[in-house]
Write an enzyme that holds these catalytic residues in place. Structure first.
Site, PDB file in Angstrom:
ATOM      1  N   ASP A  10       0.836  -1.210   0.000  1.00  0.00           N
ATOM      2  CA  ASP A  10       0.000   0.000   0.000  1.00  0.00           C
ATOM      3  C   ASP A  10       0.866   1.254   0.000  1.00  0.00           C
ATOM      4  OD1 ASP A  10       0.668  -0.801   2.647  1.00  0.00           O
ATOM      5  OD2 ASP A  10      -0.857   0.540   3.456  1.00  0.00           O
ATOM      6  N   ASP A  11       2.048   1.184   0.624  1.00  0.00           N
ATOM      7  CA  ASP A  11       2.984   2.321   0.544  1.00  0.00           C
ATOM      8  C   ASP A  11       3.339   2.596  -0.914  1.00  0.00           C
ATOM      9  OD1 ASP A  11       3.588   0.494   2.938  1.00  0.00           O
ATOM     10  OD2 ASP A  11       4.541   2.351   3.594  1.00  0.00           O
ATOM     11  N   GLU A 156      -3.111  -1.179  15.834  1.00  0.00           N
ATOM     12  CA  GLU A 156      -2.847  -1.088  14.382  1.00  0.00           C
ATOM     13  C   GLU A 156      -1.347  -1.270  14.155  1.00  0.00           C
ATOM     14  OE1 GLU A 156      -1.293   0.638  10.914  1.00  0.00           O
ATOM     15  OE2 GLU A 156      -1.078   1.603  12.878  1.00  0.00           O
ATOM     16  N   HIS A 231      -4.235   1.315   2.676  1.00  0.00           N
ATOM     17  CA  HIS A 231      -4.221   2.296   3.771  1.00  0.00           C
ATOM     18  C   HIS A 231      -3.453   3.578   3.446  1.00  0.00           C
ATOM     19  CE1 HIS A 231      -5.434  -1.071   6.418  1.00  0.00           C
ATOM     20  NE2 HIS A 231      -4.533  -1.766   5.769  1.00  0.00           N
ATOM     21  N   ASP A 232      -2.194   3.389   3.012  1.00  0.00           N
ATOM     22  CA  ASP A 232      -1.291   4.544   2.914  1.00  0.00           C
ATOM     23  C   ASP A 232      -1.703   5.488   1.791  1.00  0.00           C
ATOM     24  OD1 ASP A 232      -0.045   3.229   4.948  1.00  0.00           O
ATOM     25  OD2 ASP A 232       1.668   2.546   3.762  1.00  0.00           O
TER      26      ASP A 232
HETATM   27  C1  BDR Z   1      -0.336  -0.106   7.900  1.00  0.00           C
HETATM   28  O1  BDR Z   1       0.544  -1.175   8.231  1.00  0.00           O
HETATM   29  C2  BDR Z   1       1.285  -1.570   7.118  1.00  0.00           C
HETATM   30  O2  BDR Z   1       1.277  -2.963   6.975  1.00  0.00           O
HETATM   31  C3  BDR Z   1       0.711  -0.862   5.929  1.00  0.00           C
HETATM   32  O3  BDR Z   1       1.735  -0.501   5.008  1.00  0.00           O
HETATM   33  C4  BDR Z   1       0.045   0.361   6.517  1.00  0.00           C
HETATM   34  O4  BDR Z   1       0.946   1.450   6.593  1.00  0.00           O
HETATM   35  C5  BDR Z   1      -1.759  -0.602   8.033  1.00  0.00           C
HETATM   36  O5  BDR Z   1      -2.012  -1.022   9.343  1.00  0.00           O
HETATM   37 CA    CA Z   2       3.087   1.452   5.404  1.00  0.00          CA
END
Ligand code: BDR
Ligand code: CA
Length: 310
Positions: A10-11, A156, A231-232
């Site tokens: 996601d980054d 998280e 997410h990111d």
């Molecule tokens: C976050 O944790 C990582 O695994 C992902 O890149 C994101 O930044 C989500 O909880």
């Molecule tokens: Ca991340």
């Protein structure tokens, strides 16, 4: 914008989004989803695929105090699933991510810092220069949750991976924007988005489609969802298009000692304390909701536009 990250599937999509739509002054890397050698190599590879010449500075190899953990069970052993990367033709600009963050904060007007990995580099930057918060136009994190966690029932990943660093960040920034699981779990990208990206046939869009294949399969298997939270990329979008998100400002603290709650972001959502006077002042604008379809479309369009032919 300066992005501190631990690519990470996601980054990677967050970086492509930022390279397309923001004035990205640099990327700093941190240990997190996988080890620092992999997150740094991935950042260089992502910039190369995107054809963007952006400085990359390597940061912390381990959390401040906590033992090193990773999320290779989600992101794969090297951090980007099994997606094939080109051989990287350039090196990092330095191994002093903290120095770079502080230099940029001092020299760039209106710098927005976006931290989407564990907060080790940011905590070390605060330790080196406690005036960092005053030098930024904004600070947005992907991390935490007012509701359930994703690594433990309460924590998280980015907070849990280095809780002491996260606690420093929440304690020392007078105000930050928290893009936590409450909102990122609503913004799912799935097969429709993957197919749009693949059809656009740019290097970045094909790469993002392959990343989505991985994310959809892995998260689908774990959670039974059709799409996956990227997410990111939501955090980057929250900076670029705050009008697409909604939230509330609350006092937020990081739990460090609870046997069931270490790494939890405790979001005080009371409307007035016991006597209306005992609440701490808000230190975080916590996002809870988004115009999901618009955010998803904006992310996909940003990745496609990055290398679209005129
Ligand atoms: C976050 O944790 C990582 O695994 C992902 O890149 C994101 O930044 C989500 O909880
Ligand atoms: Ca991340």
């Amino acid at each position: 914008m300066l992005i501190d990250c631990d690519p990470g599937v996601d980054d990677a999509i967050a970086l492509l989004t930022a390279m397309s739509r923001a004035d990205l002054v640099g990327i700093t890397t941190v240990n997190g989803n996988v080890g620092i050698e992999h997150t740094t190599h991935n950042a260089l590879a992502i910039a190369q695929i995107a054809g963007v010449d952006v400085p990359v500075h390597r940061g912390a190899a381990r959390p401040l105090i906590a033992p090193t953990i990773d999320a290779s069970y989600v992101h794969g052993a090297t951090g980007l699933g099994s997606v094939e990367l080109p051989s990287v033709s350039r090196d990092i600009d330095s191994d002093d991510a903290v120095g770079f963050i502080l230099d940029m904060a001092r020299s760039v007007d209106d710098l927005h810092l976006v931290a989407v990995g564990p907060f080790t580099n940011i905590a070390l930057a605060l330790r080196r220069d406690p005036t960092l918060p005053q030098r930024l136009a904004g600070f947005t994190i992907m991390g935490g949750a007012a509701g359930p966690g994703n690594v433990t029932s309460t924590a998280e990943f980015n907070v849990w991976a280095d809780p002491e660093a996260a606690a420093m960040v929440f304690n020392e920034f007078p105000m930050l924007t928290m893009v936590g699981l409450d909102v990122t779990h609503k913004v799912l990208l799935g097969p429709i988005e993957r197919d749009r990206l693949r059809a656009a046939r740019t290097p970045s869009s094909l790469f993002a489609a392959a990343l989505l294949d991985h994310a959809v399969t892995v998260v689908g298997e774990i959670r039974g969802w059709v799409g996956a939270p990227i997410h990111d990329a939501s955090a980057v979008m929250a900076v670029l298009r705050p009008d697409l998100f909604s939230g509330r400002s609350h006092p937020v603290s990081v739990e460090l000692s609870g046997s069931l709650t270490r790494g939890m972001t405790v979001v005080d959502q009371r409307v007035g304390g016991r006597d209306g006077t005992d609440e701490a002042p808000p230190n975080a604008h916590v996002l809870f909701d988004a115009l999901v379809d618009d955010v998803v479309t904006e992310i996909v369009n940003a990745v496609i536009d990055l290398q679209a032919q005129d």
